[in-house]
Design an enzyme around this catalytic site. Structure first.
Site, PDB file in Angstrom:
ATOM      1  CG  ASN A 178      -1.651   1.247   1.485  1.00  0.00           C
ATOM      2  OD1 ASN A 178      -1.722   2.102   0.592  1.00  0.00           O
ATOM      3  ND2 ASN A 178      -2.226   1.398   2.666  1.00  0.00           N
ATOM      4  CE  LYS A 224       0.029   3.171   4.755  1.00  0.00           C
ATOM      5  NZ  LYS A 224       0.219   3.233   6.207  1.00  0.00           N
ATOM      6  CG  HIS A 239      -5.582   1.904   5.509  1.00  0.00           C
ATOM      7  ND1 HIS A 239      -5.110   2.856   6.376  1.00  0.00           N
ATOM      8  CD2 HIS A 239      -4.574   1.018   5.325  1.00  0.00           C
ATOM      9  CE1 HIS A 239      -3.856   2.562   6.696  1.00  0.00           C
ATOM     10  NE2 HIS A 239      -3.510   1.447   6.069  1.00  0.00           N
ATOM     11  CD  GLU A 243      -2.488   5.420   7.003  1.00  0.00           C
ATOM     12  OE1 GLU A 243      -2.468   5.489   5.765  1.00  0.00           O
ATOM     13  OE2 GLU A 243      -1.575   4.894   7.671  1.00  0.00           O
ATOM     14  CD  GLU A 277      -3.256  -2.489   7.596  1.00  0.00           C
ATOM     15  OE1 GLU A 277      -2.171  -2.735   7.081  1.00  0.00           O
ATOM     16  OE2 GLU A 277      -3.897  -1.452   7.368  1.00  0.00           O
ATOM     17  N   GLY A 331       3.236   2.080  10.756  1.00  0.00           N
ATOM     18  CA  GLY A 331       4.265   3.104  10.593  1.00  0.00           C
ATOM     19  C   GLY A 331       5.029   3.431  11.859  1.00  0.00           C
ATOM     20  CB  SER A 351       5.668  -2.011  11.857  1.00  0.00           C
ATOM     21  OG  SER A 351       5.323  -0.666  12.187  1.00  0.00           O
TER      22      SER A 351
HETATM   23  P1  PGA Z   1       3.211   0.219   7.515  1.00  0.00           P
HETATM   24  O1  PGA Z   1       1.712   0.441   7.003  1.00  0.00           O
HETATM   25  O2  PGA Z   1       3.691  -1.096   6.920  1.00  0.00           O
HETATM   26  O3  PGA Z   1       3.977   1.404   6.993  1.00  0.00           O
HETATM   27  O4  PGA Z   1       3.166   0.144   8.997  1.00  0.00           O
HETATM   28  C1  PGA Z   1       0.817  -0.639   6.899  1.00  0.00           C
HETATM   29  C2  PGA Z   1      -0.507  -0.165   6.359  1.00  0.00           C
HETATM   30  O5  PGA Z   1      -0.984   0.898   6.757  1.00  0.00           O
HETATM   31  O6  PGA Z   1      -1.129  -0.840   5.501  1.00  0.00           O
END
Ligand code: PGA
Length: 257
Positions: free
Chosen positions: A10, A12, A95, A97, A165, A171, A205
């Protein structure tokens, strides 16, 4: 345990046209990735060109979000049919976010998943608890509630995926313990078994360093990867770890699967 693995990147809000070289490099690096389904979800501006770069390779291209509506006066939104037309095969919905930045509710996420399925896209429906919920031991309760509201009836028997998640792991470089991941994945499995036992990805992560350990956790069918999916150099080792885990699983005696 399911032997095949799925690894989805992803991107983003990252990636200008120069990043298409990474799509090509990821696609070229998949030749040896047996028993692993791999997709990259670039920003919408790069969807069509990414699909072109991945044409004829095992790499699939996905979108990061979709409108719940089919068409009309909705400035800035993209319908599932448009994403499919641009070459997307899958789409991330719900997601954390999107839930955080755009106030997306479980009901909206379910409508988005339904719209995706209607256009022939495989939705990846994301769930996961926040830090405060994690700290007070409410992860299972939160995830069960999100699943109940975010997975539409139409997903029954359809080719959708789920992603667990935990928001606090995204992140941050922090990941839950293997025991915690296994227990949430088992709860997700129980809640969604009637829908046809969809693959359940872990996200938060994931890197080349921890992917092998994370993907060996009972009930983890793959990974949804953010930061470490932006370059072939970071992403391909995760795919390789998934391939090793998948190969190990398929070689294990039937009783331990
Ligand atoms: P990350 O994000 O691997 O940077 O922690 C995962 C995600 O949001 O799908």
């Amino acid at each position: 345990m399911r032997s095949a693995k799925t690894v989805v990147g992803n991107w983003k809000m990252h990636g200008l046209k120069a990043a298409l070289a990474e799509v090509s490099a990821i696609a070229a690096g998949l030749a040896d990735a047996h028993a692993v389904e791999v997709a990259v979800c670039p920003p919408s501006t790069l969807l069509a060109a990414s699909a072109e770069a991945a044409r004829g390779t095992p790499l699939r291209i996905g979108a990061q979000d979709v409108s719940d509506l089919a068409c009309g006066a909705h400035t800035g939104d993209l319908a599932a049919a448009m994403l499919a037309d641009a070459g997307a095969a899958i789409v991330i919905v719900g997601h954390s976010e999107r839930r955080r930045d755009h106030g997306e509710t479980d009901a909206l996420v379910a409508r988005k998943a339904r719209a995706a399925l209607a256009a022939g896209l495989r939705p990846i429906i994301c769930v996961g608890e926040g830090l405060e919920e994690h700290d007070r031991g409410a992860a299972l309760e939160v995830v069960r509630r999100q699943l109940a509201g975010s997975v539409p009836e139409e997903a029954r028997g359809a080719g959708f995926l789920l992603a667990y998640e935990p928001n606090w792991a995204i992140g941050t470089g922090r990941t839950p313990s293997p025991e915690d991941i296994a227990s949430v994945h088992a709860a997700i499995r129980r809640a969604t078994e009637p829908f046809g036992a969809p693959p359940i990805l872990y996200g938060g992560s994931v890197t080349g360093k921890n992917a092998g350990e994370l993907m060996a956790v009972e009930g983890v069918d793959g990974a949804l990867v953010g930061g470490a999916s932006l370059t072939a150099a970071d992403f391909l080792p995760i795919v390789a770890a998934a391939a090793r885990t998948a190969a190990g699983a398929s070689l294990a005696p039937a009783a331990s699967r």
